[in-house]
Design a protein around this motif. Structure first.
Motif, PDB file in Angstrom:
ATOM      1  N   VAL A  45       0.846  -1.182   0.000  1.00  0.00           N
ATOM      2  CA  VAL A  45       0.000   0.000   0.000  1.00  0.00           C
ATOM      3  C   VAL A  45       0.886   1.238   0.000  1.00  0.00           C
ATOM      4  O   VAL A  45       1.758   1.380   0.858  1.00  0.00           O
ATOM      5  CB  VAL A  45      -0.912   0.028   1.243  1.00  0.00           C
ATOM      6  N   ALA A  46       0.703   2.112  -0.986  1.00  0.00           N
ATOM      7  CA  ALA A  46       1.472   3.357  -1.019  1.00  0.00           C
ATOM      8  C   ALA A  46       0.634   4.473  -0.421  1.00  0.00           C
ATOM      9  O   ALA A  46      -0.584   4.513  -0.591  1.00  0.00           O
ATOM     10  CB  ALA A  46       1.853   3.702  -2.452  1.00  0.00           C
ATOM     11  N   LEU A  47       1.305   5.362   0.294  1.00  0.00           N
ATOM     12  CA  LEU A  47       0.627   6.486   0.932  1.00  0.00           C
ATOM     13  C   LEU A  47       1.125   7.759   0.261  1.00  0.00           C
ATOM     14  O   LEU A  47       2.270   8.156   0.451  1.00  0.00           O
ATOM     15  CB  LEU A  47       1.000   6.466   2.409  1.00  0.00           C
ATOM     16  N   ALA A  48       0.268   8.382  -0.557  1.00  0.00           N
ATOM     17  CA  ALA A  48       0.680   9.603  -1.243  1.00  0.00           C
ATOM     18  C   ALA A  48      -0.153  10.764  -0.726  1.00  0.00           C
ATOM     19  O   ALA A  48      -1.098  10.571   0.025  1.00  0.00           O
ATOM     20  CB  ALA A  48       0.487   9.446  -2.747  1.00  0.00           C
TER      21      ALA A  48
ATOM     22  N   GLY B  34       6.630   0.821  -9.019  1.00  0.00           N
ATOM     23  CA  GLY B  34       6.490  -0.075  -7.879  1.00  0.00           C
ATOM     24  C   GLY B  34       5.163  -0.802  -7.920  1.00  0.00           C
ATOM     25  O   GLY B  34       4.987  -1.840  -7.313  1.00  0.00           O
ATOM     26  N   GLN B  35       4.202  -0.256  -8.655  1.00  0.00           N
ATOM     27  CA  GLN B  35       2.876  -0.841  -8.812  1.00  0.00           C
ATOM     28  C   GLN B  35       2.282  -1.385  -7.524  1.00  0.00           C
ATOM     29  O   GLN B  35       2.083  -2.591  -7.372  1.00  0.00           O
ATOM     30  CB  GLN B  35       2.904  -1.922  -9.887  1.00  0.00           C
ATOM     31  N   PRO B  36       2.029  -0.479  -6.575  1.00  0.00           N
ATOM     32  CA  PRO B  36       1.414  -0.903  -5.316  1.00  0.00           C
ATOM     33  C   PRO B  36       0.011  -1.455  -5.551  1.00  0.00           C
ATOM     34  O   PRO B  36      -0.641  -1.102  -6.530  1.00  0.00           O
ATOM     35  CB  PRO B  36       1.366   0.387  -4.494  1.00  0.00           C
ATOM     36  N   ASP B  37      -0.434  -2.332  -4.650  1.00  0.00           N
ATOM     37  CA  ASP B  37      -1.769  -2.919  -4.787  1.00  0.00           C
ATOM     38  C   ASP B  37      -2.852  -1.890  -4.517  1.00  0.00           C
ATOM     39  O   ASP B  37      -3.916  -1.946  -5.119  1.00  0.00           O
ATOM     40  CB  ASP B  37      -1.904  -4.101  -3.840  1.00  0.00           C
ATOM     41  N   VAL B  38      -2.570  -0.993  -3.570  1.00  0.00           N
ATOM     42  CA  VAL B  38      -3.499   0.097  -3.317  1.00  0.00           C
ATOM     43  C   VAL B  38      -2.675   1.362  -3.122  1.00  0.00           C
ATOM     44  O   VAL B  38      -1.618   1.318  -2.498  1.00  0.00           O
ATOM     45  CB  VAL B  38      -4.328  -0.134  -2.026  1.00  0.00           C
ATOM     46  N   THR B  39      -3.138   2.484  -3.669  1.00  0.00           N
ATOM     47  CA  THR B  39      -2.510   3.763  -3.357  1.00  0.00           C
ATOM     48  C   THR B  39      -3.506   4.594  -2.567  1.00  0.00           C
ATOM     49  O   THR B  39      -4.606   4.858  -3.040  1.00  0.00           O
ATOM     50  CB  THR B  39      -2.117   4.516  -4.646  1.00  0.00           C
TER      51      THR B  39
ATOM     52  N   ASN C 107      -1.048   0.931 -17.181  1.00  0.00           N
ATOM     53  CA  ASN C 107      -1.321   2.364 -17.263  1.00  0.00           C
ATOM     54  C   ASN C 107      -0.762   2.982 -18.542  1.00  0.00           C
ATOM     55  O   ASN C 107      -0.017   3.951 -18.511  1.00  0.00           O
ATOM     56  CB  ASN C 107      -0.759   3.081 -16.042  1.00  0.00           C
ATOM     57  N   ALA C 108      -1.156   2.401 -19.660  1.00  0.00           N
ATOM     58  CA  ALA C 108      -0.651   2.878 -20.946  1.00  0.00           C
ATOM     59  C   ALA C 108      -1.031   4.335 -21.200  1.00  0.00           C
ATOM     60  O   ALA C 108      -0.253   5.094 -21.769  1.00  0.00           O
ATOM     61  CB  ALA C 108      -1.204   1.999 -22.062  1.00  0.00           C
ATOM     62  N   ARG C 109      -2.216   4.726 -20.746  1.00  0.00           N
ATOM     63  CA  ARG C 109      -2.675   6.084 -20.985  1.00  0.00           C
ATOM     64  C   ARG C 109      -1.761   7.101 -20.316  1.00  0.00           C
ATOM     65  O   ARG C 109      -1.422   8.134 -20.886  1.00  0.00           O
ATOM     66  CB  ARG C 109      -4.102   6.228 -20.452  1.00  0.00           C
TER      67      ARG C 109
ATOM     68  N   GLY D  49      12.929  -0.514 -11.318  1.00  0.00           N
ATOM     69  CA  GLY D  49      12.532   0.679 -10.584  1.00  0.00           C
ATOM     70  C   GLY D  49      12.240   0.366  -9.137  1.00  0.00           C
ATOM     71  O   GLY D  49      12.639   1.079  -8.235  1.00  0.00           O
ATOM     72  N   ARG D  50      11.580  -0.756  -8.942  1.00  0.00           N
ATOM     73  CA  ARG D  50      11.244  -1.138  -7.584  1.00  0.00           C
ATOM     74  C   ARG D  50      12.521  -1.411  -6.784  1.00  0.00           C
ATOM     75  O   ARG D  50      12.681  -0.958  -5.671  1.00  0.00           O
ATOM     76  CB  ARG D  50      10.358  -2.380  -7.604  1.00  0.00           C
ATOM     77  N   GLU D  51      13.445  -2.137  -7.415  1.00  0.00           N
ATOM     78  CA  GLU D  51      14.682  -2.451  -6.709  1.00  0.00           C
ATOM     79  C   GLU D  51      15.489  -1.206  -6.394  1.00  0.00           C
ATOM     80  O   GLU D  51      16.035  -1.060  -5.308  1.00  0.00           O
ATOM     81  CB  GLU D  51      15.532  -3.426  -7.540  1.00  0.00           C
ATOM     82  N   GLN D  52      15.531  -0.306  -7.380  1.00  0.00           N
ATOM     83  CA  GLN D  52      16.304   0.907  -7.138  1.00  0.00           C
ATOM     84  C   GLN D  52      15.695   1.704  -6.003  1.00  0.00           C
ATOM     85  O   GLN D  52      16.390   2.220  -5.136  1.00  0.00           O
ATOM     86  CB  GLN D  52      16.354   1.751  -8.407  1.00  0.00           C
TER      87      GLN D  52
END
Lengths: 283, 478
Positions: free
Chosen positions: A39-42, A113-118, A234-236, A265-268
């Motif tokens: 879960v990402a917190l933005a 990182g493609q979190p499951d929920v943001t 998220n091609a758009r 990207g995730r690893e970095q």
């Protein structure tokens, strides 16, 4: 099951409500191996992201009343229901379009990182400006929960916010909270788990006020990107960034696929974290 | 446009280029505009405004005062002085109590215990007179001021005062060619320079970010506040009658901190006109609402996050330092201990700077952590000044019941008012600790700027203390 005990003891009408089982929340602090969901917190600066983060993970990351306090990512974990969650606190940003490093860290994590929920934490007293970020996040990912925070201040300022209307317009769950006073966090957890497990499917708002020429260009490019990278969620957004002349994204496409990059990207981002987290605590 | 079956990544980029040409250069603006339009429409539908706006006005009234041209800076200095005055006057008694407990009571107990189990003298010396005493000393000197200072500072932060500070300093930073947000990374530096360096990420122009990184060291950090507070109390507070001592010491510390801020401006100005020339960027700063601080939680987090953390770091570095100091004081080469060799070697240079060899050795030992400067200085002074009666042999830190005991020891080591003042200046102006340097290297990815960040303040420190010492001696003050 963990909940049996609680269920047996209570007999109120609330017991059918999923939120009722708050006893399920187990704060894991930094101990977060084998998570089921990320879960990402933005959110904009100074909306109380770190307070939400602390309340959910039981960590006591320092919170300060000033914008730009978290410039790096911090991570923690919790268990809710039957699932383990890893929560990543991103730096506060006003947008995901601009150039500074803190915005890039937030953007990269949501994109690659493609979190499951943001979860986008929003200042209820400054809704309009905060929605700018929400709309940009909705362009990148479908799985979003809006945490309408600082409701206590909104009340103090006599602002009424129709959160259901907001949820309908945005097409994602909206949960009013006052994280400083632990208000609404149960509902927030429930919303996170519903989106994570797919129980609730979001139909996010996409930018509508674009000109026809713009819209056509975007959809043409989107189709091409989808043809080359069929698994890209998220091609758009990638199309929008290309049209905006984002070199980094162009690089990612040229260098043989966004798919590889998402892992890289995730690893970095993880590597960057190890030092940053250390210093975050030092303050 | 029709697409061929086999679209390649290069096709995508080509299409993007063509489309970009078609839509024109204002794509970004149009996209941002579309986002804003949607956001405003959605927000309008969801928000209903009540009538009472009283609270907004209270916030604004406060802001008008604390960010006014006339009162902004004086109020800032006043608050800073108040915080230090409370720290200085509140820390003395608990410091004495802790020293009494850890040094007068527990230390002899440990010595007796070691003797009763027949521990060899060198092991007893290394562990109890070296490691234990270094740690005990760090705790008794640092814990009380930190336990008062950090919660007070954190309360100011939670209230929402920091953005107002940024607001007050913004125009000054602009004038010297730096980014206004540098005020924020500087504030962060007052806690920890390594964190301050990371905080410069909020600055988007690389030029201004580099200026902010290089000058961050001029913000006194956690590790240096205790040195400032102690030396100000001992040397400056002692110049005035007792009832004024606390206030004057506090003012001296504020003076050094403000001097650091002025140096930040000065060095930024020079850098932005030489190596790092360029445009000044603008940004909008939001003044967040004042929020009532949750006092208990603030005290808890600042004690855990800052006080204990800094203390722990100091203790971790004090353990090897204590052992090394004890060894260097007890291993003799040509009949004289290694410590004395080193101090004797650096002494002429130190005296030229109005400091002494002990201080310079202490700053070498303390490269990993500034926190252990004072304990190291005291240990080394006892060794070389031959204060055998206070301690129990070479390399042993002594018992001391009050600040005046510390002063007596330093005076016996040949310290004067000039030494005290120059130590305060040198503590402000020397190389950043190794953690900060490592962070600078990671953030700038450049050895050149890392070396500059280390040598610039060090060179300035040497120059300034040299000038102060020469002037003071010429005028017969020292």
């Amino acid at each position: 099951m963990m909940t049996d005990d609680t269920q047996a003891k209570t007999a109120s009408a609330c017991e059918t409500c999923p939120v009722h089982h708050k006893a399920n929340l187990l704060k894991l602090g930094v101990n977060m191996e084998d998570w089921d969901f990320v879960v990402a917190l933005a959110g904009n600066p100074n909306t109380g992201k770190s307070t939400v983060f602390n309340a959910l993970t039981g960590l006591r990351q320092h919170t300060g009343n000033w914008p730009g306090k978290t410039v790096t990512r911090a991570e923690g974990g919790f268990v809710y229901g039957d699932h383990r969650y890893k929560l990543v606190d991103l730096p506060g940003t006003y947008s995901l379009l601009a150039t500074s490093l803190d915005e890039e860290i937030a953007r990269d994590f949501i994109l690659f990182g493609q979190p499951d929920v943001t979860v986008v934490v929003v200042d209820a007293t400054r809704l309009e400006r905060n929605l700018n970020l929400v709309l940009q996040v909705l362009e990148i990912t479908d799985r979003v929960v809006v945490c309408l925070n600082l409701m206590d201040e909104a009340r103090r300022h006599n602002l009424q916010i129709d959160d259901r209307r907001l949820a309908r317009d945005l097409g994602v769950p909206v949960v009013p909270t006052a994280a400083r006073y632990n208000e609404g966090l149960d509902q927030l957890l429930e919303a996170i788990s519903e989106v994570a497990t797919g129980k609730v499917v979001c139909r996010p708002h996409r930018i509508q006020s674009e000109t026809p020429a713009l819209r056509q260009a975007v959809s043409q490019l989107t189709r091409q990107i989808e043809a080359v990278f069929p698994n890209l969620p998220n091609a758009r957004w990638v199309a929008l960034r290309l049209l905006d002349g984002d070199e980094r994204i162009a690089e990612a496409i040229k260098s043989g696929g966004l798919g590889d990059l998402s892992q890289e990207g995730r690893e970095q981002a993880e590597r960057e974290m190890s030092l940053a987290l250390e210093l975050e605590v030092q303050r | 446009m029709s697409q061929s079956k086999q679209t390649t990544p290069d096709d995508i980029l080509a299409t993007a280029r063509a489309l970009r040409w078609e839509i024109g250069r204002d794509f970004h603006e149009r996209l941002v505009e579309a986002v804003y339009t949607d956001a405003s429409r959605i927000a309008d539908r969801a928000v209903t405004r009540g009538d009472g706006q009283a609270r907004f006005d209270l916030d604004r009234t406060i802001d008008r005062i604390v960010t006014s041209r006339t009162w902004g800076v004086p109020i800032m200095l006043l608050l800073l002085t108040l915080v230090f005055w409370l720290t200085v006057s509140g820390a003395n008694v608990p410091s004495g109590l802790l020293a009494g407990l850890l040094l007068d009571t527990i230390h002899p107990l440990l010595k007796n215990l070691a003797a009763s189990i027949g521990m060899p003298w060198w092991l007893d010396g290394l562990l109890i007179d070296g490691v234990y005493l270094a740690c005990a000393w760090v705790v008794s000197v640092m814990l009380p001021p930190m336990a008062i200072f950090f919660p007070l500072f954190t309360l100011l932060e939670d209230l929402g005062y920091l953005p107002r500070v940024v607001f007050n300093l913004d125009s000054a930073f602009k004038r010297v060619g730096a980014h206004g947000k540098q005020a924020l990374s500087m504030s962060m530096g007052f806690g920890c320079n390594a964190a301050g360096v990371i905080a410069t990420r909020i600055i988007d122009s690389p030029r201004e970010r580099l200026i902010a990184i290089i000058t961050n060291n001029f913000a006194l950090c956690n590790g240096r506040w205790p040195t400032q507070i102690l030396i100000a109390t001992l040397f400056i507070g002692a110049l005035v009658p007792a009832h004024l001592a606390g206030l004057i010491s506090a003012l001296a510390v504020v003076g050094v901190a403000v001097f650091g801020i002025l140096l930040t401006f000065g060095v930024s100005w020079v850098l932005s006109r030489t190596e790092l020339r360029g445009e000044v960027s603008t940004f909008s700063l939001e003044l967040p609402p004042y929020r009532p601080p949750r006092i208990l939680q603030t005290i808890y987090t600042s004690v855990i996050d800052r006080t204990i953390f800094v203390l722990w770091r100091a203790v971790v570095f004090a353990v090897p330092a204590g052992a090394v100091i004890w060894l260097s004081a007890n291993v003799n080469v040509d009949g004289v201990s290694i410590a004395e060799h080193l101090i004797g070697f650096l002494d002429p240079f130190g005296l030229l700077l109005g400091l002494n060899g002990v201080i310079l050795v202490a700053y070498i030992v303390a490269i990993p952590a500034n926190e252990i400067v004072i304990p190291t200085i005291l240990m080394l002074t006892v060794t070389t000044a031959g204060l055998q009666q206070v301690g129990a042999g070479a390399g042993v830190m002594f018992e001391l019941e009050s600040a005046s005991g510390t002063l007596a020891i330093l005076k016996a080591g040949g310290w004067t008012l000039l030494t005290g003042i120059n130590l305060m200046l040198f503590s402000l102006l020397h190389n950043p600790c190794s953690t900060t340097l490592y962070t600078i290297l990671k953030e700038t990815d450049s050895w050149k700027w890392t070396v500059v960040s280390a040598l610039l303040p060090l060179g300035m420190g040497f120059a300034l203390t040299f000038i102060v010492a020469q002037v003071a001696r010429l005028l017969g003050w020292a």
